[in-house]
Design a protein around this motif. Structure first.
Motif, PDB file in Angstrom:
ATOM      1  N   ALA A 125       8.162 -36.801 -23.373  1.00  0.00           N
ATOM      2  CA  ALA A 125       8.570 -38.121 -22.641  1.00  0.00           C
ATOM      3  C   ALA A 125       8.209 -38.240 -21.235  1.00  0.00           C
ATOM      4  O   ALA A 125       7.857 -39.264 -20.760  1.00  0.00           O
ATOM      5  CB  ALA A 125       9.885 -38.358 -22.815  1.00  0.00           C
ATOM      6  N   LEU A 126       8.303 -36.992 -20.497  1.00  0.00           N
ATOM      7  CA  LEU A 126       7.977 -36.777 -19.080  1.00  0.00           C
ATOM      8  C   LEU A 126       6.722 -36.964 -18.802  1.00  0.00           C
ATOM      9  O   LEU A 126       6.027 -37.792 -17.904  1.00  0.00           O
ATOM     10  CB  LEU A 126       8.260 -35.583 -18.248  1.00  0.00           C
ATOM     11  CG  LEU A 126       9.790 -35.267 -18.082  1.00  0.00           C
ATOM     12  CD1 LEU A 126      10.069 -34.005 -17.744  1.00  0.00           C
ATOM     13  CD2 LEU A 126      10.259 -36.225 -17.059  1.00  0.00           C
ATOM     14  N   ASP A 127       5.614 -36.687 -19.816  1.00  0.00           N
ATOM     15  CA  ASP A 127       4.606 -36.765 -19.721  1.00  0.00           C
ATOM     16  C   ASP A 127       3.977 -38.214 -19.967  1.00  0.00           C
ATOM     17  O   ASP A 127       3.137 -38.812 -19.168  1.00  0.00           O
ATOM     18  CB  ASP A 127       3.627 -35.730 -20.847  1.00  0.00           C
ATOM     19  CG  ASP A 127       2.074 -35.839 -20.711  1.00  0.00           C
ATOM     20  OD1 ASP A 127       1.502 -35.810 -19.634  1.00  0.00           O
ATOM     21  OD2 ASP A 127       1.404 -35.955 -21.654  1.00  0.00           O
ATOM     22  N   LYS A 128       4.578 -38.962 -20.836  1.00  0.00           N
ATOM     23  CA  LYS A 128       4.199 -40.269 -21.344  1.00  0.00           C
ATOM     24  C   LYS A 128       4.653 -41.154 -19.993  1.00  0.00           C
ATOM     25  O   LYS A 128       3.731 -42.154 -19.890  1.00  0.00           O
ATOM     26  CB  LYS A 128       5.182 -40.589 -22.559  1.00  0.00           C
ATOM     27  CG  LYS A 128       4.628 -41.983 -23.078  1.00  0.00           C
ATOM     28  CD  LYS A 128       5.255 -42.488 -24.222  1.00  0.00           C
ATOM     29  CE  LYS A 128       4.661 -43.456 -24.895  1.00  0.00           C
ATOM     30  NZ  LYS A 128       5.392 -43.855 -26.158  1.00  0.00           N
ATOM     31  N   GLN A 129       5.539 -40.797 -19.258  1.00  0.00           N
ATOM     32  CA  GLN A 129       6.260 -41.783 -18.279  1.00  0.00           C
ATOM     33  C   GLN A 129       5.326 -41.484 -16.974  1.00  0.00           C
ATOM     34  O   GLN A 129       5.513 -41.813 -15.901  1.00  0.00           O
ATOM     35  CB  GLN A 129       7.538 -41.334 -17.879  1.00  0.00           C
ATOM     36  CG  GLN A 129       8.319 -41.870 -18.945  1.00  0.00           C
ATOM     37  CD  GLN A 129       9.706 -41.318 -18.878  1.00  0.00           C
ATOM     38  OE1 GLN A 129      10.098 -40.462 -17.935  1.00  0.00           O
ATOM     39  NE2 GLN A 129      10.625 -41.430 -19.705  1.00  0.00           N
ATOM     40  N   PRO A 140       3.218 -34.604 -11.596  1.00  0.00           N
ATOM     41  CA  PRO A 140       3.710 -34.234 -10.149  1.00  0.00           C
ATOM     42  C   PRO A 140       4.568 -32.916 -10.203  1.00  0.00           C
ATOM     43  O   PRO A 140       4.734 -32.373  -9.303  1.00  0.00           O
ATOM     44  CB  PRO A 140       4.295 -35.620  -9.955  1.00  0.00           C
ATOM     45  CG  PRO A 140       3.621 -36.581 -10.864  1.00  0.00           C
ATOM     46  CD  PRO A 140       3.251 -35.834 -12.195  1.00  0.00           C
ATOM     47  N   MET A 141       5.493 -33.097 -11.276  1.00  0.00           N
ATOM     48  CA  MET A 141       6.507 -31.781 -11.205  1.00  0.00           C
ATOM     49  C   MET A 141       5.487 -30.495 -11.636  1.00  0.00           C
ATOM     50  O   MET A 141       6.117 -29.630 -10.951  1.00  0.00           O
ATOM     51  CB  MET A 141       7.238 -31.995 -12.672  1.00  0.00           C
ATOM     52  CG  MET A 141       8.370 -33.001 -12.618  1.00  0.00           C
ATOM     53  SD  MET A 141       9.460 -33.003 -14.112  1.00  0.00           S
ATOM     54  CE  MET A 141      10.439 -31.680 -13.836  1.00  0.00           C
ATOM     55  N   LEU A 142       4.707 -30.276 -12.330  1.00  0.00           N
ATOM     56  CA  LEU A 142       3.883 -29.148 -12.298  1.00  0.00           C
ATOM     57  C   LEU A 142       3.051 -28.606 -11.039  1.00  0.00           C
ATOM     58  O   LEU A 142       2.487 -27.629 -10.931  1.00  0.00           O
ATOM     59  CB  LEU A 142       2.878 -29.245 -13.578  1.00  0.00           C
ATOM     60  CG  LEU A 142       3.486 -29.388 -14.647  1.00  0.00           C
ATOM     61  CD1 LEU A 142       2.334 -29.812 -15.847  1.00  0.00           C
ATOM     62  CD2 LEU A 142       4.052 -28.110 -15.071  1.00  0.00           C
ATOM     63  N   LYS A 143       2.968 -29.663 -10.069  1.00  0.00           N
ATOM     64  CA  LYS A 143       1.908 -29.574  -8.910  1.00  0.00           C
ATOM     65  C   LYS A 143       3.086 -29.347  -7.775  1.00  0.00           C
ATOM     66  O   LYS A 143       2.730 -28.923  -6.615  1.00  0.00           O
ATOM     67  CB  LYS A 143       1.236 -30.859  -8.528  1.00  0.00           C
ATOM     68  CG  LYS A 143       0.116 -30.943  -9.684  1.00  0.00           C
ATOM     69  CD  LYS A 143      -0.788 -32.164  -9.346  1.00  0.00           C
ATOM     70  CE  LYS A 143      -2.163 -32.283  -9.942  1.00  0.00           C
ATOM     71  NZ  LYS A 143      -2.028 -32.268 -11.427  1.00  0.00           N
ATOM     72  N   LYS A 144       4.314 -29.481  -7.813  1.00  0.00           N
ATOM     73  CA  LYS A 144       5.165 -29.196  -6.759  1.00  0.00           C
ATOM     74  C   LYS A 144       5.209 -27.620  -6.299  1.00  0.00           C
ATOM     75  O   LYS A 144       5.071 -26.854  -7.106  1.00  0.00           O
ATOM     76  CB  LYS A 144       6.538 -29.442  -7.050  1.00  0.00           C
ATOM     77  CG  LYS A 144       6.951 -31.069  -6.953  1.00  0.00           C
ATOM     78  CD  LYS A 144       8.403 -31.247  -7.453  1.00  0.00           C
ATOM     79  CE  LYS A 144       8.594 -32.666  -7.372  1.00  0.00           C
ATOM     80  NZ  LYS A 144      10.063 -33.211  -7.803  1.00  0.00           N
TER      81      LYS A 144
END
Length: 87
Positions: A73-77, A82-86
């Motif tokens: 769901a996070l991916d679809k949104q 961005p979470m993985l790049k923090k």
């Protein structure tokens, strides 16, 4: 620097495999896996930390993402990358 990815998992778990594949598609080079079916204490730790009984349970850095459905769901949104790049 990419955040640490922790996944509570089991040896045989199709949702864990799907979560791992999704993370790899997003460029995650390493997933730290904690196998809860190898040690009951690890299962208890997971349930205490997450309040959930099912796997996978995924952390990106200090953030509890949830299971595979939550990750997808996070991916679809558009929120996963961005979470993985923090750092």
């Amino acid at each position: 620097m990419a955040p640490r990815i922790l996944m509570y998992t089991k040896e045989v778990c199709p949702y864990c495999t799907m979560a791992e594949k999704l993370l790899q598609l997003k460029g995650v080079p390493h997933i730290e896996k904690t196998y809860i079916d190898r040690d009951d204490r690890l299962r208890d730790e997971m349930m205490e930390k997450t309040g959930r009984r099912t796997v996978p349970q995924i952390y990106i850095g200090d953030t509890h993402v949830g299971g595979y459905d939550d990750l997808a769901a996070l991916d679809k949104q558009g929120l996963l990358e961005p979470m993985l790049k923090k750092s």
